[in-house]
Design a protein around this motif. Sequence first.
Motif, PDB file in Angstrom:
ATOM      1  N   TYR A  87       0.831  -1.207   0.000  1.00  0.00           N
ATOM      2  CA  TYR A  87       0.000   0.000   0.000  1.00  0.00           C
ATOM      3  C   TYR A  87       0.865   1.256   0.000  1.00  0.00           C
ATOM      4  CZ  TYR A  87      -3.484   3.410   1.543  1.00  0.00           C
ATOM      5  OH  TYR A  87      -4.308   4.506   1.632  1.00  0.00           O
ATOM      6  N   GLU A  88       1.989   1.207   0.698  1.00  0.00           N
ATOM      7  CA  GLU A  88       2.850   2.383   0.815  1.00  0.00           C
ATOM      8  C   GLU A  88       3.799   2.555  -0.367  1.00  0.00           C
ATOM      9  OE1 GLU A  88       4.801   1.986   4.595  1.00  0.00           O
ATOM     10  OE2 GLU A  88       3.093   2.852   5.697  1.00  0.00           O
ATOM     11  N   HIS A  89       3.898   1.561  -1.222  1.00  0.00           N
ATOM     12  CA  HIS A  89       4.821   1.627  -2.370  1.00  0.00           C
ATOM     13  C   HIS A  89       4.085   1.277  -3.666  1.00  0.00           C
ATOM     14  CE1 HIS A  89       7.389   1.017   1.178  1.00  0.00           C
ATOM     15  NE2 HIS A  89       8.301   1.700   0.509  1.00  0.00           N
ATOM     16  N   PRO A  90       3.053   2.033  -4.008  1.00  0.00           N
ATOM     17  CA  PRO A  90       2.261   1.692  -5.196  1.00  0.00           C
ATOM     18  C   PRO A  90       3.052   1.749  -6.497  1.00  0.00           C
ATOM     19  CG  PRO A  90       1.679   3.882  -4.390  1.00  0.00           C
ATOM     20  CD  PRO A  90       2.545   3.253  -3.341  1.00  0.00           C
ATOM     21  N   ASP A  91       4.008   2.678  -6.599  1.00  0.00           N
ATOM     22  CA  ASP A  91       4.761   2.796  -7.847  1.00  0.00           C
ATOM     23  C   ASP A  91       5.575   1.530  -8.123  1.00  0.00           C
ATOM     24  OD1 ASP A  91       3.719   5.302  -8.184  1.00  0.00           O
ATOM     25  OD2 ASP A  91       5.483   6.361  -7.424  1.00  0.00           O
ATOM     26  N   VAL A  92       6.215   1.026  -7.079  1.00  0.00           N
ATOM     27  CA  VAL A  92       7.005  -0.197  -7.236  1.00  0.00           C
ATOM     28  C   VAL A  92       6.083  -1.368  -7.551  1.00  0.00           C
ATOM     29  CG1 VAL A  92       8.598  -1.804  -6.121  1.00  0.00           C
ATOM     30  CG2 VAL A  92       8.773   0.656  -5.662  1.00  0.00           C
ATOM     31  N   TRP A  93       4.975  -1.472  -6.826  1.00  0.00           N
ATOM     32  CA  TRP A  93       4.055  -2.582  -7.024  1.00  0.00           C
ATOM     33  C   TRP A  93       3.419  -2.538  -8.423  1.00  0.00           C
ATOM     34  CZ3 TRP A  93       3.788  -6.996  -4.682  1.00  0.00           C
ATOM     35  CH2 TRP A  93       2.700  -7.836  -4.913  1.00  0.00           C
ATOM     36  N   ASN A  94       3.071  -1.353  -8.872  1.00  0.00           N
ATOM     37  CA  ASN A  94       2.490  -1.229 -10.214  1.00  0.00           C
ATOM     38  C   ASN A  94       3.427  -1.826 -11.261  1.00  0.00           C
ATOM     39  OD1 ASN A  94       0.212   0.081  -9.257  1.00  0.00           O
ATOM     40  ND2 ASN A  94       0.997   2.134  -9.703  1.00  0.00           N
ATOM     41  N   GLU A  95       4.693  -1.478 -11.156  1.00  0.00           N
ATOM     42  CA  GLU A  95       5.667  -1.930 -12.148  1.00  0.00           C
ATOM     43  C   GLU A  95       5.989  -3.412 -11.986  1.00  0.00           C
ATOM     44  OE1 GLU A  95       7.943  -1.894 -15.392  1.00  0.00           O
ATOM     45  OE2 GLU A  95       6.850  -0.127 -14.672  1.00  0.00           O
ATOM     46  N   GLU A  96       6.268  -3.832 -10.748  1.00  0.00           N
ATOM     47  CA  GLU A  96       6.743  -5.199 -10.524  1.00  0.00           C
ATOM     48  C   GLU A  96       5.643  -6.247 -10.630  1.00  0.00           C
ATOM     49  OE1 GLU A  96       9.900  -6.180 -10.136  1.00  0.00           O
ATOM     50  OE2 GLU A  96      10.515  -4.099 -10.468  1.00  0.00           O
ATOM     51  N   PHE A  97       4.412  -5.882 -10.265  1.00  0.00           N
ATOM     52  CA  PHE A  97       3.331  -6.865 -10.319  1.00  0.00           C
ATOM     53  C   PHE A  97       2.434  -6.670 -11.537  1.00  0.00           C
ATOM     54  CE2 PHE A  97      -1.028  -8.297  -9.195  1.00  0.00           C
ATOM     55  CZ  PHE A  97      -0.762  -9.660  -9.158  1.00  0.00           C
ATOM     56  N   TYR A  98       1.762  -5.529 -11.597  1.00  0.00           N
ATOM     57  CA  TYR A  98       0.763  -5.352 -12.656  1.00  0.00           C
ATOM     58  C   TYR A  98       1.374  -5.295 -14.054  1.00  0.00           C
ATOM     59  CZ  TYR A  98      -2.690  -4.455  -9.016  1.00  0.00           C
ATOM     60  OH  TYR A  98      -3.522  -4.575  -7.926  1.00  0.00           O
ATOM     61  N   VAL A  99       2.461  -4.555 -14.192  1.00  0.00           N
ATOM     62  CA  VAL A  99       3.060  -4.415 -15.517  1.00  0.00           C
ATOM     63  C   VAL A  99       3.858  -5.667 -15.896  1.00  0.00           C
ATOM     64  CG1 VAL A  99       4.683  -3.096 -16.925  1.00  0.00           C
ATOM     65  CG2 VAL A  99       3.112  -1.897 -15.384  1.00  0.00           C
ATOM     66  N   LYS A 100       4.738  -6.119 -14.996  1.00  0.00           N
ATOM     67  CA  LYS A 100       5.642  -7.215 -15.345  1.00  0.00           C
ATOM     68  C   LYS A 100       4.986  -8.590 -15.313  1.00  0.00           C
ATOM     69  CE  LYS A 100      10.013  -5.015 -14.048  1.00  0.00           C
ATOM     70  NZ  LYS A 100      11.234  -5.122 -13.206  1.00  0.00           N
ATOM     71  N   THR A 101       4.006  -8.796 -14.429  1.00  0.00           N
ATOM     72  CA  THR A 101       3.423 -10.138 -14.321  1.00  0.00           C
ATOM     73  C   THR A 101       1.995 -10.226 -14.856  1.00  0.00           C
ATOM     74  OG1 THR A 101       2.419 -10.003 -12.093  1.00  0.00           O
ATOM     75  CG2 THR A 101       4.789 -10.443 -12.220  1.00  0.00           C
ATOM     76  N   GLN A 102       1.265  -9.108 -14.896  1.00  0.00           N
ATOM     77  CA  GLN A 102      -0.124  -9.146 -15.361  1.00  0.00           C
ATOM     78  C   GLN A 102      -0.313  -8.529 -16.744  1.00  0.00           C
ATOM     79  OE1 GLN A 102      -2.425 -10.825 -13.208  1.00  0.00           O
ATOM     80  NE2 GLN A 102      -0.359 -11.294 -12.469  1.00  0.00           N
ATOM     81  N   ASN A 103       0.776  -8.040 -17.303  1.00  0.00           N
ATOM     82  CA  ASN A 103       0.755  -7.482 -18.665  1.00  0.00           C
ATOM     83  C   ASN A 103      -0.209  -6.308 -18.830  1.00  0.00           C
ATOM     84  OD1 ASN A 103       2.624  -9.456 -19.656  1.00  0.00           O
ATOM     85  ND2 ASN A 103       0.940 -10.939 -19.678  1.00  0.00           N
ATOM     86  N   LEU A 104      -0.380  -5.532 -17.779  1.00  0.00           N
ATOM     87  CA  LEU A 104      -1.178  -4.318 -17.868  1.00  0.00           C
ATOM     88  C   LEU A 104      -0.274  -3.144 -18.198  1.00  0.00           C
ATOM     89  CD1 LEU A 104      -3.548  -4.671 -14.760  1.00  0.00           C
ATOM     90  CD2 LEU A 104      -4.019  -5.286 -17.128  1.00  0.00           C
ATOM     91  N   THR A 105      -0.853  -2.091 -18.723  1.00  0.00           N
ATOM     92  CA  THR A 105      -0.077  -0.879 -18.943  1.00  0.00           C
ATOM     93  C   THR A 105       0.121  -0.181 -17.606  1.00  0.00           C
ATOM     94  OG1 THR A 105      -2.009   0.543 -19.263  1.00  0.00           O
ATOM     95  CG2 THR A 105      -1.149  -0.625 -21.208  1.00  0.00           C
ATOM     96  N   LEU A 106       1.095   0.699 -17.557  1.00  0.00           N
ATOM     97  CA  LEU A 106       1.335   1.434 -16.324  1.00  0.00           C
ATOM     98  C   LEU A 106       0.108   2.267 -15.957  1.00  0.00           C
ATOM     99  CD1 LEU A 106       3.217   2.192 -14.040  1.00  0.00           C
ATOM    100  CD2 LEU A 106       4.175   3.997 -15.495  1.00  0.00           C
ATOM    101  N   GLU A 107      -0.559   2.833 -16.940  1.00  0.00           N
ATOM    102  CA  GLU A 107      -1.757   3.632 -16.672  1.00  0.00           C
ATOM    103  C   GLU A 107      -2.864   2.763 -16.063  1.00  0.00           C
ATOM    104  OE1 GLU A 107      -4.822   6.713 -18.975  1.00  0.00           O
ATOM    105  OE2 GLU A 107      -3.456   5.454 -20.122  1.00  0.00           O
ATOM    106  N   GLN A 108      -3.054   1.562 -16.585  1.00  0.00           N
ATOM    107  CA  GLN A 108      -4.047   0.661 -16.013  1.00  0.00           C
ATOM    108  C   GLN A 108      -3.680   0.285 -14.584  1.00  0.00           C
ATOM    109  OE1 GLN A 108      -3.790  -2.388 -19.034  1.00  0.00           O
ATOM    110  NE2 GLN A 108      -5.710  -1.746 -20.012  1.00  0.00           N
ATOM    111  N   ALA A 109      -2.405   0.023 -14.361  1.00  0.00           N
ATOM    112  CA  ALA A 109      -1.943  -0.322 -13.021  1.00  0.00           C
ATOM    113  C   ALA A 109      -2.202   0.812 -12.042  1.00  0.00           C
ATOM    114  CB  ALA A 109      -0.449  -0.668 -13.059  1.00  0.00           C
ATOM    115  N   GLN A 110      -1.939   2.022 -12.466  1.00  0.00           N
ATOM    116  CA  GLN A 110      -2.170   3.182 -11.600  1.00  0.00           C
ATOM    117  C   GLN A 110      -3.647   3.355 -11.280  1.00  0.00           C
ATOM    118  OE1 GLN A 110      -0.246   6.074 -14.111  1.00  0.00           O
ATOM    119  NE2 GLN A 110       1.725   5.900 -13.038  1.00  0.00           N
ATOM    120  N   ASP A 111      -4.513   3.088 -12.260  1.00  0.00           N
ATOM    121  CA  ASP A 111      -5.961   3.171 -12.018  1.00  0.00           C
ATOM    122  C   ASP A 111      -6.386   2.165 -10.948  1.00  0.00           C
ATOM    123  OD1 ASP A 111      -6.275   5.161 -13.884  1.00  0.00           O
ATOM    124  OD2 ASP A 111      -6.923   3.815 -15.499  1.00  0.00           O
ATOM    125  N   ILE A 112      -5.828   0.959 -10.999  1.00  0.00           N
ATOM    126  CA  ILE A 112      -6.151  -0.066 -10.010  1.00  0.00           C
ATOM    127  C   ILE A 112      -5.652   0.337  -8.634  1.00  0.00           C
ATOM    128  CG2 ILE A 112      -5.702  -2.455  -9.315  1.00  0.00           C
ATOM    129  CD1 ILE A 112      -5.489  -3.106 -12.339  1.00  0.00           C
TER     130      ILE A 112
END
Length: 347
Positions: A262-287
């Motif tokens: 929760y405290e590190h959304p930028d890292v989590w967006n990149e490492e989980f949503y973008v790298k493992t879920q194949n979402l765009t960074l914008e989609q990850a940020q929306d989530i």
Amino acid sequence: MHRRVFLTSLVGASAAVAGLSGCAGGSAAADTQGGATEPLADTVPAGTSLKISSYQNVQQLQFRLAKLPELPFSVSSWVNIGAGPDVINAFRAQSLDLANNAGIPPIQAHYQGFAAKIVAINITRKPNYLFATKPGSDIRTVGDFKGKKLAFSQGQAQGVVLLRALKQAGLAYDEVKLVPLTSNQFLTALQSGQVDIAPLANSQAPAYLKQYGDKGAHTIATDVVDLLNLLWAPQSVLNDPAKAAAIAAYVPQWAKGQVWQYEHPDVWNEEFYVKTQNLTLEQAQDISRLANKPLFPPSWDEAIRWEQETADLLAEGGFVKKFDVSSLFDHRFESLAAKAVPAEYRR
């Protein structure tokens, strides 16, 4: 679909796997507490291991990125499993010792005669789910669900969110068509038109809309929440003092991992949503903007009230028999998560 036929078809697969009276861990009605009545050990005996659920490898990634201390026991397997019905079957097969789910799977397990207990609670205050329509739908509100085919998983969070939304909209169960599915079938059911509506996690919606939004698919947001994000374990596991001690050591790490995310959304967006879920960074940020702040209550009173309301809601529909949910909580673990996190995450 008639409720009785629906219920039989939904629980039949689970019953066939292990039988309602002969499952691992014993019957909930004839629950033997064993070692679960003893105080938790302060240290974990050498050689102790647990099999822990980690859907999409979230737990290992959290722990690695947060650089949490090494667990004082071995994890013999991280099981990539998340859906409540699948977790219950894994519990029965003794291939899983500890799982992360919402509030409804423990109720479903009890109904099936499987003894298990909740050992940690994280309160969610904002909706984690929204309703997605099939392509080409003109449904705009929950009130429009009347007469429609709705994807419904009785043993998962999505199920209780749907039931609460129907109740809030004043719709009776016989005014809609509940289609028994598990959540991993929802997207296919929407795409094929098997259902008109399915509840999707906030993290699933962007990819679905990206693919089908231009074909008339859309989402319907509500204020309905599923309050509980929890850890739970079979009674047979909790009866083992060594495994219970290992679970007690795991709970604080679980809580700290969620706080770190929760405290590190930028890292989590990149490492989980973008790298493992194949979402765009914008989609990850929306989530991530929709993410719940983790809240670990020192007292489980609110959680027990919510769980009772959920069980009563299911009982009103004839999906389970009415019972006192206080039997689902192992209070030896009650304060462990709250003690492990800063004060702002204790509620």
